[in-house]
Design a protein around this motif. Structure first.
Motif, PDB file in Angstrom:
ATOM      1  N   GLY A 175     -15.502  -3.907   1.465  1.00  0.00           N
ATOM      2  CA  GLY A 175     -15.498  -2.457   1.662  1.00  0.00           C
ATOM      3  C   GLY A 175     -16.416  -1.700   0.732  1.00  0.00           C
ATOM      4  O   GLY A 175     -17.144  -0.794   1.156  1.00  0.00           O
ATOM      5  N   ARG A 176     -16.403  -2.101  -0.538  1.00  0.00           N
ATOM      6  CA  ARG A 176     -17.184  -1.361  -1.530  1.00  0.00           C
ATOM      7  C   ARG A 176     -18.689  -1.428  -1.212  1.00  0.00           C
ATOM      8  O   ARG A 176     -19.409  -0.443  -1.294  1.00  0.00           O
ATOM      9  CB  ARG A 176     -16.899  -1.921  -2.918  1.00  0.00           C
ATOM     10  N   ALA A 190     -15.385   6.455   9.543  1.00  0.00           N
ATOM     11  CA  ALA A 190     -15.008   5.262   8.773  1.00  0.00           C
ATOM     12  C   ALA A 190     -14.213   5.653   7.537  1.00  0.00           C
ATOM     13  O   ALA A 190     -13.199   5.021   7.225  1.00  0.00           O
ATOM     14  CB  ALA A 190     -16.238   4.470   8.375  1.00  0.00           C
ATOM     15  N   ASN A 191     -14.700   6.676   6.848  1.00  0.00           N
ATOM     16  CA  ASN A 191     -14.065   7.068   5.589  1.00  0.00           C
ATOM     17  C   ASN A 191     -14.516   8.495   5.294  1.00  0.00           C
ATOM     18  O   ASN A 191     -15.713   8.776   5.320  1.00  0.00           O
ATOM     19  CB  ASN A 191     -14.518   6.105   4.478  1.00  0.00           C
ATOM     20  N   ARG A 242      -8.165   7.563  -0.593  1.00  0.00           N
ATOM     21  CA  ARG A 242      -9.358   6.718  -0.565  1.00  0.00           C
ATOM     22  C   ARG A 242     -10.101   6.781   0.768  1.00  0.00           C
ATOM     23  O   ARG A 242     -11.275   6.412   0.839  1.00  0.00           O
ATOM     24  CB  ARG A 242      -9.028   5.247  -0.879  1.00  0.00           C
ATOM     25  N   THR A 243      -9.395   7.200   1.876  1.00  0.00           N
ATOM     26  CA  THR A 243     -10.041   7.163   3.196  1.00  0.00           C
ATOM     27  C   THR A 243      -9.926   8.455   4.000  1.00  0.00           C
ATOM     28  O   THR A 243     -10.749   8.700   4.879  1.00  0.00           O
ATOM     29  CB  THR A 243      -9.428   6.044   4.081  1.00  0.00           C
ATOM     30  N   TRP A 260      -2.435   6.321  -1.437  1.00  0.00           N
ATOM     31  CA  TRP A 260      -3.689   5.560  -1.615  1.00  0.00           C
ATOM     32  C   TRP A 260      -4.558   5.700  -0.370  1.00  0.00           C
ATOM     33  O   TRP A 260      -5.754   5.991  -0.464  1.00  0.00           O
ATOM     34  CB  TRP A 260      -3.409   4.069  -1.895  1.00  0.00           C
ATOM     35  N   THR A 313       0.847  -1.190   0.000  1.00  0.00           N
ATOM     36  CA  THR A 313       0.000   0.000   0.000  1.00  0.00           C
ATOM     37  C   THR A 313       0.883   1.240   0.000  1.00  0.00           C
ATOM     38  O   THR A 313       2.112   1.120   0.115  1.00  0.00           O
ATOM     39  CB  THR A 313      -0.954   0.013   1.228  1.00  0.00           C
ATOM     40  N   MET A 319     -22.616   3.499  11.280  1.00  0.00           N
ATOM     41  CA  MET A 319     -23.052   2.211  10.736  1.00  0.00           C
ATOM     42  C   MET A 319     -21.920   1.216  10.887  1.00  0.00           C
ATOM     43  O   MET A 319     -20.750   1.603  10.774  1.00  0.00           O
ATOM     44  CB  MET A 319     -23.430   2.321   9.257  1.00  0.00           C
ATOM     45  N   ASN A 330     -10.257   4.483  11.866  1.00  0.00           N
ATOM     46  CA  ASN A 330     -11.575   4.048  12.310  1.00  0.00           C
ATOM     47  C   ASN A 330     -11.402   3.294  13.628  1.00  0.00           C
ATOM     48  O   ASN A 330     -10.838   2.205  13.648  1.00  0.00           O
ATOM     49  CB  ASN A 330     -12.182   3.149  11.225  1.00  0.00           C
ATOM     50  N   ARG A 379     -14.809  10.033   2.647  1.00  0.00           N
ATOM     51  CA  ARG A 379     -15.732  10.128   1.508  1.00  0.00           C
ATOM     52  C   ARG A 379     -17.172   9.794   1.936  1.00  0.00           C
ATOM     53  O   ARG A 379     -18.122  10.339   1.390  1.00  0.00           O
ATOM     54  CB  ARG A 379     -15.281   9.197   0.380  1.00  0.00           C
ATOM     55  N   ILE A 380     -17.325   8.887   2.936  1.00  0.00           N
ATOM     56  CA  ILE A 380     -18.678   8.567   3.429  1.00  0.00           C
ATOM     57  C   ILE A 380     -19.245   9.783   4.173  1.00  0.00           C
ATOM     58  O   ILE A 380     -20.373  10.211   3.935  1.00  0.00           O
ATOM     59  CB  ILE A 380     -18.660   7.335   4.372  1.00  0.00           C
ATOM     60  N   VAL A 403     -20.067  -2.181   1.773  1.00  0.00           N
ATOM     61  CA  VAL A 403     -20.349  -1.498   3.056  1.00  0.00           C
ATOM     62  C   VAL A 403     -20.477   0.002   2.803  1.00  0.00           C
ATOM     63  O   VAL A 403     -21.375   0.669   3.314  1.00  0.00           O
ATOM     64  CB  VAL A 403     -19.255  -1.796   4.107  1.00  0.00           C
ATOM     65  N   HIS A 422     -19.544   8.803  12.930  1.00  0.00           N
ATOM     66  CA  HIS A 422     -18.571   7.719  13.050  1.00  0.00           C
ATOM     67  C   HIS A 422     -17.537   7.924  11.945  1.00  0.00           C
ATOM     68  O   HIS A 422     -17.863   8.241  10.815  1.00  0.00           O
ATOM     69  CB  HIS A 422     -19.279   6.380  12.888  1.00  0.00           C
ATOM     70  N   CYS A 461     -19.336  -0.847  14.935  1.00  0.00           N
ATOM     71  CA  CYS A 461     -19.076   0.592  14.805  1.00  0.00           C
ATOM     72  C   CYS A 461     -20.272   1.455  15.241  1.00  0.00           C
ATOM     73  O   CYS A 461     -20.105   2.637  15.522  1.00  0.00           O
ATOM     74  CB  CYS A 461     -18.671   0.937  13.380  1.00  0.00           C
ATOM     75  N   ARG A 463      -4.411  -5.807   3.079  1.00  0.00           N
ATOM     76  CA  ARG A 463      -4.301  -4.344   2.899  1.00  0.00           C
ATOM     77  C   ARG A 463      -5.669  -3.669   2.800  1.00  0.00           C
ATOM     78  O   ARG A 463      -5.798  -2.463   2.985  1.00  0.00           O
ATOM     79  CB  ARG A 463      -3.471  -4.018   1.660  1.00  0.00           C
TER      80      ARG A 463
END
Ligand code: UT7
Length: 325
Positions: A217-218, A254-255, A39-40, A35, A31, A312, A282, A257-258, A220, A252, A115, A154
């Motif tokens: 992941g995708r 998590a990401n 992405r996160t 990245w 990784t 979530m 997270n 982007r979320i 979720v 929460h 979570c 990863r």
């Protein structure tokens, strides 16, 4: 008409000292820092030392919350701990935290909603306080996810970190209006049909091992934006508030982007979002109280503010809570 509300009197947090950066991870799995950031939004996370247990983190966070609340631990009659990484299969980590705080009365137990655990725990404690069964509660989110990660995967090991956060709730009589202080509404949900999207592949009753976290992941991600936005809308409708009236959005972590996707969908201004995932990753059930603590220390969390929390996680479980500070 008089109405009992759970007023949030104090917040505390505790993170293990050891920090693991994205570059550290790039030496373990295939990784890159770029990245993970892109992405996160995660840059680093804290990892517990050998022998540093979930209850140790939870006790430290709870102590800080109690000091800030100006409440003596002996006046606490309920401890609810949200965790998926208990010290032992039993007794509950909440009971160990209760003992560590020197509390010998009332009740303590764990809530396992991954979570979403903190939202579940807050909702349970709030309902106990509102019915008058308990008067003052410590609600803890504490995790050592580093212990259930597959450090060769990863797709998951770069996402999680360890830590704990806690709040102290006190039952207080309010007017029963939407201007009241305290928890105004909570909504919790689950749907076990989606178990295979996020789970741990072990347990005492199946493999007799602890197991490792597995995630699609995708998928979720897709459920998160849709389900969280839905439960936030329900929570706001219950209280008659519009998304624009929320002062602070404490999701929460998590990401990134979320978080941004949900805020955009609901029309919550980016300036109102509390982000901690760059520094914490997270931390599952600990992420919301850790973010509340960050907002408090940044002087963004002040009396009278309308605070929206959501999460979530595995189950799937999800939920939201609205509180006036
Ligand atoms: O808190 C509980 C709830 N959990 C969540 O909400 C997590 C939700 N999901 C996510 O946050 C994201 O789905 C992830 C961050 C887990 C993954 O991001 P993504 O944009 O959905 O990536 P992806 O899984 O679609 O993978 C894209 C590519 C794949 O390569 P190919 O197949 O396109 O060649 C992965 O193998 O990225 C690859 N990949 C990585 N590359 C570098 C996956 N993980 C990594 C990594 N470093 N750590």
């Amino acid at each position: 008409m008089a109405f009992i509300r759970s007023v949030i009197r104090g917040v505390g947090a505790h993170l293990p000292k050891r920090v693991m950066t994205n570059d550290d991870l790039s030496r373990l799995v295939d990784t890159t820092d770029a990245w993970i950031r892109e992405r996160t939004g995660i840059e680093e996370r804290h990892i517990a030392e050998e022998g540093e247990l979930t209850s140790d983190l939870g006790i430290a966070a709870s102590r800080q919350a109690l000091v800030r609340a100006g409440i003596d631990p002996v006046d606490i009659d309920l401890v609810v701990c949200a965790t998926s990484t208990p010290d032992r299969t039993f007794p509950a980590t909440g009971v160990r935290i209760q003992a560590g705080l020197g509390i010998t009365r009332g009740a303590a137990f764990d809530v396992q909603a991954v979570c979403s655990g903190f939202i579940y725990a807050l909702s349970i404690a709030d309902n106990f306080l509102k019915t008058g069964q308990f008067k003052r509660a410590v609600v803890v989110g504490a995790e050592t996810f580093s212990r259930i990660l597959d450090w060769s995967d990863r797709g998951t090991c770069v996402l999680f970190g360890d830590g704990a956060g806690a709040v102290v709730l006190e039952a207080q009589t309010q007017l029963g209006s939407r201007e009241d202080r305290g928890i105004l509404a909570t909504r919790i949900r689950s749907d076990g049909r989606f178990e295979d999207l996020l789970y741990v592949d072990g347990g005492p009753g199946s493999t007799k091992t602890t197991g490792h976290l597995r995630m699609n992941g995708r998928e979720v991600f897709r459920h998160a934006v849709q389900k969280i936005a839905g439960v936030i809308e329900e929570t706001l409708v219950m209280t008659g508030y519009a998304p624009g009236e929320v002062d602070l959005y404490v999701p929460h972590q998590a990401n990134k982007r979320i978080l941004d996707g949900i805020a955009h969908r609901l029309g919550i201004e980016p300036a109102k979002i509390v982000y901690t995932l760059a520094r914490h990753g997270n931390t599952s059930a600990a992420s919301i109280p850790l973010a509340l603590n960050q907002a408090l220390e940044d002087r963004r969390l002040t009396e009278g503010r309308l605070v929206l929390m959501e999460a979530m996680g595995g189950g799937l479980t999800w939920g939201a809570a609205l509180a006036r500070w």
